[in-house]
Write a protein that holds these residues in place. Structure first.
Motif, PDB file in Angstrom:
ATOM      1  N   SER A  38       0.851  -1.195   0.000  1.00  0.00           N
ATOM      2  CA  SER A  38       0.000   0.000   0.000  1.00  0.00           C
ATOM      3  C   SER A  38       0.884   1.241   0.000  1.00  0.00           C
ATOM      4  CB  SER A  38      -0.918   0.021   1.219  1.00  0.00           C
ATOM      5  OG  SER A  38      -0.206   0.432   2.373  1.00  0.00           O
ATOM      6  N   LEU A  39       0.269   2.373  -0.335  1.00  0.00           N
ATOM      7  CA  LEU A  39       0.972   3.662  -0.270  1.00  0.00           C
ATOM      8  C   LEU A  39       0.168   4.647   0.580  1.00  0.00           C
ATOM      9  CD1 LEU A  39       2.235   4.266  -3.945  1.00  0.00           C
ATOM     10  CD2 LEU A  39       3.483   3.282  -2.012  1.00  0.00           C
ATOM     11  N   ASP A  40      -0.500   4.146   1.608  1.00  0.00           N
ATOM     12  CA  ASP A  40      -1.399   4.981   2.404  1.00  0.00           C
ATOM     13  C   ASP A  40      -0.691   6.193   3.013  1.00  0.00           C
ATOM     14  OD1 ASP A  40      -3.399   3.224   1.802  1.00  0.00           O
ATOM     15  OD2 ASP A  40      -3.393   2.209   3.747  1.00  0.00           O
ATOM     16  N   ASN A  41       0.462   5.978   3.623  1.00  0.00           N
ATOM     17  CA  ASN A  41       1.191   7.084   4.249  1.00  0.00           C
ATOM     18  C   ASN A  41       1.815   8.000   3.203  1.00  0.00           C
ATOM     19  OD1 ASN A  41       1.402   6.617   7.409  1.00  0.00           O
ATOM     20  ND2 ASN A  41       1.504   4.606   6.417  1.00  0.00           N
ATOM     21  N   PHE A  42       2.277   7.407   2.117  1.00  0.00           N
ATOM     22  CA  PHE A  42       2.827   8.218   1.029  1.00  0.00           C
ATOM     23  C   PHE A  42       1.741   9.125   0.448  1.00  0.00           C
ATOM     24  CE2 PHE A  42       3.963   9.063  -3.376  1.00  0.00           C
ATOM     25  CZ  PHE A  42       5.283   9.501  -3.243  1.00  0.00           C
ATOM     26  N   ILE A  43       0.541   8.595   0.286  1.00  0.00           N
ATOM     27  CA  ILE A  43      -0.567   9.390  -0.245  1.00  0.00           C
ATOM     28  C   ILE A  43      -0.926  10.522   0.708  1.00  0.00           C
ATOM     29  CG2 ILE A  43      -3.042   9.310  -0.781  1.00  0.00           C
ATOM     30  CD1 ILE A  43      -2.506   6.499  -1.987  1.00  0.00           C
ATOM     31  N   LEU A  44      -0.849  10.279   2.014  1.00  0.00           N
ATOM     32  CA  LEU A  44      -1.095  11.355   2.975  1.00  0.00           C
ATOM     33  C   LEU A  44      -0.119  12.507   2.751  1.00  0.00           C
ATOM     34  CD1 LEU A  44      -1.901  10.925   6.723  1.00  0.00           C
ATOM     35  CD2 LEU A  44      -0.227  12.626   6.014  1.00  0.00           C
TER      36      LEU A  44
END
Length: 221
Positions: A128-134
């Motif tokens: 996932s890239l959840d933190n990157f997207i944030l």
């Protein structure tokens, strides 16, 4: 630490097939550095020894240092940041770097033929890239509530997952899939080389994302 000299040199790194460079890329989409450049009066930005755009980047960088170091955040001290945007923490940055690292090492394992198709598909589900997207949202590179995605990395990741899904349904797709993996690795290796060349750390990551993840606006005049 991102010094003015490092910012100057990074702004000069050429963009393939796009001669105007990073200044016009930053100016082609709304983002905090563009807002600083356009809306702050000249007297509020000291341009002695460096260009106006480089000083705006330095101000944005100082904002990120404040975010990562302060015990409590006063939004009034932030420059050109939307009041409703979620502010990233140091842990978000660490986790975002880990997300990219996991993706990178996963691609390497595929490239070395260390994984079967079933293993590729299963492990891809855990990425996932959840933190990157944030972080890209903080930089105003992405805003999915408005269907905005100007991130190279997020677009590449989504495209990779589509290729993986195709491979799952058609094992004969492997040769094309491996070419996609090599393409992704080449892109990440290029970013990794820059990050290491300038000895950047956790505190530099957000500014690096804004400078190198923002894609060009093809409709820009």
């Amino acid at each position: 630490m991102l010094t003015n000299q490092k910012i100057h040199e990074m702004m000069e790194i050429p963009i393939e097939k796009y001669p105007p460079g990073r200044f016009l890329r930053l100016m082609s989409w709304d983002n905090p550095v563009k807002n600083l450049y356009i809306f702050f009066p000249n007297e509020d930005i000291n341009t002695e020894g460096t260009s106006r755009i480089e000083n705006c980047i330095q101000i944005f960088y100082q904002d990120t240092l404040y975010l990562l170091q302060a015990q409590s955040i006063d939004r009034q001290k932030l420059h050109a940041i939307k009041p409703t945007v979620i502010l990233p923490t140091k842990q978000n940055v660490i986790s975002a770097i880990q997300e990219i690292s996991m993706f990178y090492h996963f691609l390497q394992n595929i490239s070395k033929r260390n994984l079967s198709i079933s293993e590729i598909v299963e492990q891809a589900k855990n990425l996932s890239l959840d933190n990157f997207i944030l972080i890209t949202n903080y930089c105003n590179i992405t805003d999915f509530s408005k269907n905005i995605n100007n991130s190279h990395m997020v677009r590449r990741f989504a495209n990779f997952q589509k290729h993986t899904n195709h491979l799952f349904h058609d094992p004969s797709y492997m040769e094309i899939y491996l070419k996609e993996v090599e393409n992704q690795l080449a892109y990440l290796n290029g970013l990794k080389a820059i990050y290491e060349q300038y000895e950047l750390g956790i505190e530099d990551f957000i500014t690096f994302v804004l400078l190198f993840d923002l894609r060009k606006n093809k409709n820009m005049l």
